[in-house]
Structure formats: structure tokens, C-alpha cells
Design an enzyme around this catalytic site. Structure first.
Site, short mmCIF file in Angstrom:
data_model
loop_
_atom_site.label_atom_id
_atom_site.label_comp_id
_atom_site.label_asym_id
_atom_site.label_seq_id
_atom_site.Cartn_x
_atom_site.Cartn_y
_atom_site.Cartn_z
N GLY A 290 0.83 -1.21 0.00
CA GLY A 290 0.00 0.00 0.00
C GLY A 290 0.86 1.25 0.00
O GLY A 290 0.55 2.24 -0.68
N ASP B 269 -3.24 -1.56 12.69
CA ASP B 269 -2.46 -2.74 12.30
C ASP B 269 -2.29 -3.70 13.47
O ASP B 269 -1.94 -4.87 13.26
CB ASP B 269 -1.07 -2.35 11.78
N LYS C 132 -7.66 -3.29 3.80
CA LYS C 132 -6.21 -3.54 3.77
C LYS C 132 -5.95 -4.85 3.02
O LYS C 132 -6.62 -5.13 2.05
CB LYS C 132 -5.68 -3.51 5.18
N ARG D 234 -0.62 -10.21 8.67
CA ARG D 234 -1.01 -9.97 10.07
C ARG D 234 -1.99 -11.02 10.58
O ARG D 234 -2.03 -11.30 11.79
CB ARG D 234 -1.56 -8.56 10.24
O1 LIG Z 1 1.65 5.20 6.28
C1 LIG Z 1 1.96 4.05 6.57
O2 LIG Z 1 3.15 3.64 6.55
C2 LIG Z 1 0.90 3.10 6.98
C3 LIG Z 1 -0.33 3.58 7.34
C4 LIG Z 1 -1.42 2.68 7.79
O3 LIG Z 1 -2.38 2.60 6.74
P1 LIG Z 1 -3.76 3.45 6.73
O4 LIG Z 1 -3.42 4.87 6.79
O5 LIG Z 1 -4.36 3.01 5.43
O6 LIG Z 1 -4.56 3.00 7.94
C5 LIG Z 1 -0.93 1.28 8.13
O7 LIG Z 1 -2.03 0.40 8.18
C6 LIG Z 1 0.04 0.77 7.11
O8 LIG Z 1 0.51 -0.52 7.48
C7 LIG Z 1 1.25 1.67 7.01
C1 LIG Z 2 -1.91 -2.30 5.93
C2 LIG Z 2 -0.66 -2.72 5.83
O1 LIG Z 2 0.18 -2.49 4.81
P1 LIG Z 2 0.15 -1.49 3.57
O2 LIG Z 2 -1.07 -0.62 3.68
O3 LIG Z 2 1.41 -0.70 3.70
O4 LIG Z 2 0.13 -2.38 2.38
C3 LIG Z 2 -0.06 -3.54 6.90
O5 LIG Z 2 1.18 -3.73 6.89
O6 LIG Z 2 -0.77 -4.02 7.78
#
Ligand SMILES: O=C(O)C1=C[C@@H](OP(=O)(O)O)[C@@H](O)[C@H](O)C1
Ligand SMILES: C=C(OP(=O)(O)O)C(=O)O
Length: 452
Positions: free
Chosen positions: A101, A317, A344, A389
């Protein structure tokens, strides 16, 4: 993964060691990928010490080298030297974001500030995650962006630099859109002022702002919450990556469930990561928690106290870590504020609830909440949905319910913690890590079940 059930005919299993265990927790994914991007945009060479080496960070690094950024890795990845281009990338390219992501949300604004045609794509799992708030924002800033019909990946950015201006952004699905725009903004021609509505995962935005500051650019946040970033670029700045707090949650939870003591050095009150607040949740569940400036220690009692209701919207997370061990508590546990966790790697509320139901545990779900009732888990095959996770959280539940759980895809932990099973085994010798390649990933040929 496997936890050997006690052998009634064998000698009694020794009580867990009470000697403090120093966990080896790999670097933060979120810090590694931000630092890669900021170093790539900076003037000069940044030494990134102790980076996370996992599927998500390798995808991010490969994406950057694919657009001309130089990364020299030291033996065993002790550090990466990143030589920045002193701005946004030029010349275009194809960027494979895999399951990450952060890559899909941080790299398009960076590319849009440069020049050339950039094509972004990723796995089916990543394609299913929303990108519309980000692509709409880029379009409003004047970028030419083509997306799949629902606004998600694959997307094409025809970049010719960007002006800033005023922007209202929906932050209710993910904070990553805002982080991506903020990090690219010093490369825009004019200042960017963002007004964000309904922001989830706020600590990740604070991490973004802190790392931008580390690389020489100060964003200004007004009392009304608006954030302004002026043009200016970044300067190389060496950085040591902290251990990943989300990853540490599994080892802390294992301490709570088995009555052990786990210390994670390098992760303390000075941390940039909101997910370290997970230890406060474990404290509510009865564990003893000590946080110094640069280390955190959790000591469990082997019993969990339930009967509480907690908002984990800022640290979602880690909600699965709590939800998976919650059946072992003495009263129900309710987790709120986690609607965005449905977007996610999997629909995490639904997947946790279905896996707990498969174990015979009663849950109740709402659009953004989950209640888990106490129960003794029954034998079950845990469907990971390629979600690292889910695999890690349910492995910890297995420690409290030996002999009954099976993961259908233990290897999916490679997204953020390839050494997870080995480290859990080092902490809990009764936990048998899966043999390499012993299990197929979900969606492939039928996996040979691996018992826990
Ligand atoms: O900015 C980041 O590094 C992240 C933000 C979070 O996502 P969301 O903002 O979509 O909740 C988290 O869940 C992800 O693992 C990492
Ligand atoms: C949501 C997660 O990852 P990302 O959004 O960075 O893919 C995560 O690591 O739980």
C-alpha cells in the site's frame, strides 16, 4: 507453524523461562519506505541503517531503482546507501507495487511531480484496495492520471510537474494518501495547503512530518488542522531505522499469553511509531509494561484480563494481535474505530471474525467494530487470505491453545517479517516453525495442513 501439544505420556513440559528475552525485531516498514522516498528525492547520499528487508520494502526499493535512483546495499543489508536525484524522477517507467500500500500511495505523487509517463500496477490484492481519494487529489492539482474504472490500480500518470494550491482530502479510508502528497509537496512548483477530513491512522502522518523534517523540510500545521508545505526539496540525512512496532506486537502478545518477559531494544518512548501504543492495550489486559526512552519490555502473567472496550483507530495494524488472543481473556473485549481495516490486505474485521468462528469462538461485528467473547479455541484451519497480520496474530493465539490451529499460508508473513516463525520459535521453543516450502499459499494447489 505448529505448537506441540503436551504429551500425556511424556515428561511434564517445563514452565516458560522467566529469563528476559531480547527480541530481534526487524526495522519499521513505514520508516524504511518513507526514508527510501525522501532519500531518493534528496540531494546527496543517505545511509539508511538497519532497513527492513521484506517484500514491501524490496518492492519499494526496486520501484525507485527502476526510475533511476541508486541504492547500494552493504553486505547482509546492514545499511543501504541511497543516492537521491535532488528532485522528482524524470523519464517515466513501469512501477510494480506488489502488495505494498505504501508504494501505491507514496510513489504516484512523487512521480507526478516529475516528468514522463509512469505506469503503476500491483497484485490482485493491491488492485482491490481504494486509490480514488489520491488519484482525485492529483487530478485536482493538475496531474493527468488514468485509472481503472473504480479509480484504483493500474494507474498511469503523465507527469509534467505539479503546482500546489489548496486541497481538501478525504482521509477516512487511509492516511497514506495524505502522507504521499505531503512527501511529494516540497517538489511542487508552488505551496500545497491540505485540509483533511476524517483522518484515520493519524500517527502515521506525524511520522511523515517528522521524517520530512529529518530530511530538511518543515511542514506547517495550523490550529485548524490545515497542513502547508512550501517548495524546497530535501537534503540527504543518515537514519537508523527503528524496529517495527506493529511487528513487535506479536512478540509482546506472546509474552502476555505465555507469561514470559520480552524486551525490544531500540523501540521506546522516543519512537516515531504510534503502534507502540499497543503495549498500553496489553497493560489493560493485565500485562506489566515498562517503556524507557529506547526500549520496551512486556511481562505477561499467562492470563488475560478482558472486560474492556478500546478504540484502535490510530493503531489498527495491531487490532488483530489483540483480537486473536482475546478469546483467552476472562471477559469480552470490544475493539472500535477500525472500519478502515476492512480495506487492507484483507477485510480484516471479517477475516478475524470468520477465523475465530472456525475456532468456535463467538464474535460480534459492526461496520467498524469487533467484540470477541472468551472461549477455548477448537481445532481449525486459519485462512490467511495472504494477509501477513492474520498469519502472525493467529500464530500467537496458537501459543495459548496448543495443538489446535493450522495456518493455510504461513509464508505470507514475508510482507513485513520474513523471519517471524523462527523468531517466535526462539522465544517459545514449543512453537515449531513450518518447514520451508511445506505449505502452499492460499489460492494455489491444496496446502498440506500444518498443525499447531
Ligand atoms: O503510512 C503508513 O506507513 C501506513 C499507514 C497505515 O495505513 P492506513 O493509513 O491506510 O490505515 C498502516 O495500516 C500501514 O501498514 C502503514
Ligand atoms: C496495511 C498494511 O500495509 P500497507 O497498507 O502498507 O500495504 C499492513 O502492513 O498491515
Amino acid at each position: 507453524m505448529s505448537v506441540r501439544p503436551p504429551d500425556p505420556a511424556g515428561p511434564p513440559r517445563p514452565a516458560p523461562s522467566s529469563a528476559p528475552f531480547t527480541a530481534r525485531v526487524p526495522g519499521s516498514k513505514s520508516i524504511t519506505n518513507r526514508a527510501l522516498l525522501l532519500a531518493a528525492a534528496a540531494v546527496g547520499t543517505t545511509r539508511l541503517r538497519a532497513p527492513l528487508v521484506s517484500d514491501d520494502t524490496l518492492a519499494f526499493r526496486t520501484a525507485l531503482t527502476g526510475v533511476g535512483v541508486r541504492v547500494d546495499a552493504a553486505p547482509h543489508d546492514a545499511y543501504w546507501d541511497v543516492t537521491g536525484g535532488g528532485g522528482a524522477p524524470a523519464g517515466g517507467g513501469r512501477i510494480w507495487c506488489a502488495d505494498a500500500g505504501t508504494a501505491a500511495r507514496f510513489l504516484p505523487p512523487f512521480a507526478a511531480a516529475g516528468s514522463g509517463t509512469f505506469v503503476f500496477d500491483g497484485s490482485a490484492q493491491l488492485r482491490a484496495r481504494p486509490s480514488r481519494p489520491l488519484t482525485d487529489a492529483l487530478t485536482r492539482l493538475g496531474a493527468t492520471v488514468r485509472t481503472a474504472p473504480d479509480g484504483s490500480l493500474p494507474l498511469v500518470v503523465d507527469a509534467a510537474g505539479l503546482d500546489g494550491g489548496g486541497l481538501t482530502l478525504d482521509g477516512s479510508l487511509s492516511s497514506q494518501y495524505l502522507s504521499g502528497l505531503l512527501m511529494a509537496a516540497p517538489l511542487f512548483r508552488t505551496p500545497l495547503v491540505v485540509d483533511v477530513a476524517g483522518l484515520v491512522s493519524r500517527p502515521y502522518v506525524d511520522m511523515t512530518l517528522a521524517l520530512m523534517r529529518h530530511f530538511g523540510t518543515e511542514a506547517a500545521e495550523g490550529p485548524d488542522g490545515r497542513i502547508e508545505v512550501r517548495p524546497g526539496g530535501y537534503e540527504a540525512a543518515d537514519l537508523t531505522v527503528e524496529p517495527d512496532a506493529s511487528t513487535a506486537s506479536y512478540l509482546f502478545a506472546a509474552a502476555a499469553v505465555t507469561g514470559r518477559t520480552v524486551t525490544v531494544p531500540g523501540l521506546g518512548a522516543g519512537s516515531l511509531q504510534g503502534d507502540l501504543r499497543f503495549v498500553e492495550v496489553l497493560r489493560r489486559a493485565g500485562a506489566r509494561v515498562e517503556v524507557t526512552w529506547d526500549a520496551t519490555t512486556v511481562t505477561g502473567t499467562g492470563r488475560l484480563r478482558g472486560g474492556f472496550d478500546v478504540d484502535m483507530g490510530d493503531i489498527s495494524d495491531t487490532f488483530m494481535t489483540l483480537a486473536a488472543i482475546a478469546p483467552l481473556a476472562d471477559a469480552p473485549v470490544t475493539i472500535r474505530g477500525i472500519g478502515h481495516a476492512r480495506l487492507k490486505e484483507s477485510d480484516r474485521i471479517a477475516v478475524v471474525a470468520r477465523n475465530l468462528a472456525a475456532c468456535g469462538v463467538v464474535t460480534e461485528t459492526g461496520p467498524d467494530r469487533l467484540t470477541v467473547h472468551p472461549g477455548r479455541p477448537e481445532p481449525a484451519l486459519i485462512a490467511c487470505h495472504r494477509d501477513h497480520r492474520i498469519a502472525m496474530a493467529f500464530s500467537v493465539l496458537g501459543l495459548g491453545a496448543p495443538g489446535v490451529l493450522t495456518l493455510d499460508d504461513p509464508d505470507c508473513v514475508g510482507k513485513t517479517f520474513p523471519g517471524f516463525h523462527a523468531e517466535l520459535n526462539r522465544l517459545c521453543p514449543e512453537y515449531e516453525p513450518p518447514a520451508p516450502g511445506a505449505l502452499a499459499t492460499s489460492g494455489a494447489a491444496a496446502p498440506a495442513p500444518h498443525r499447531q
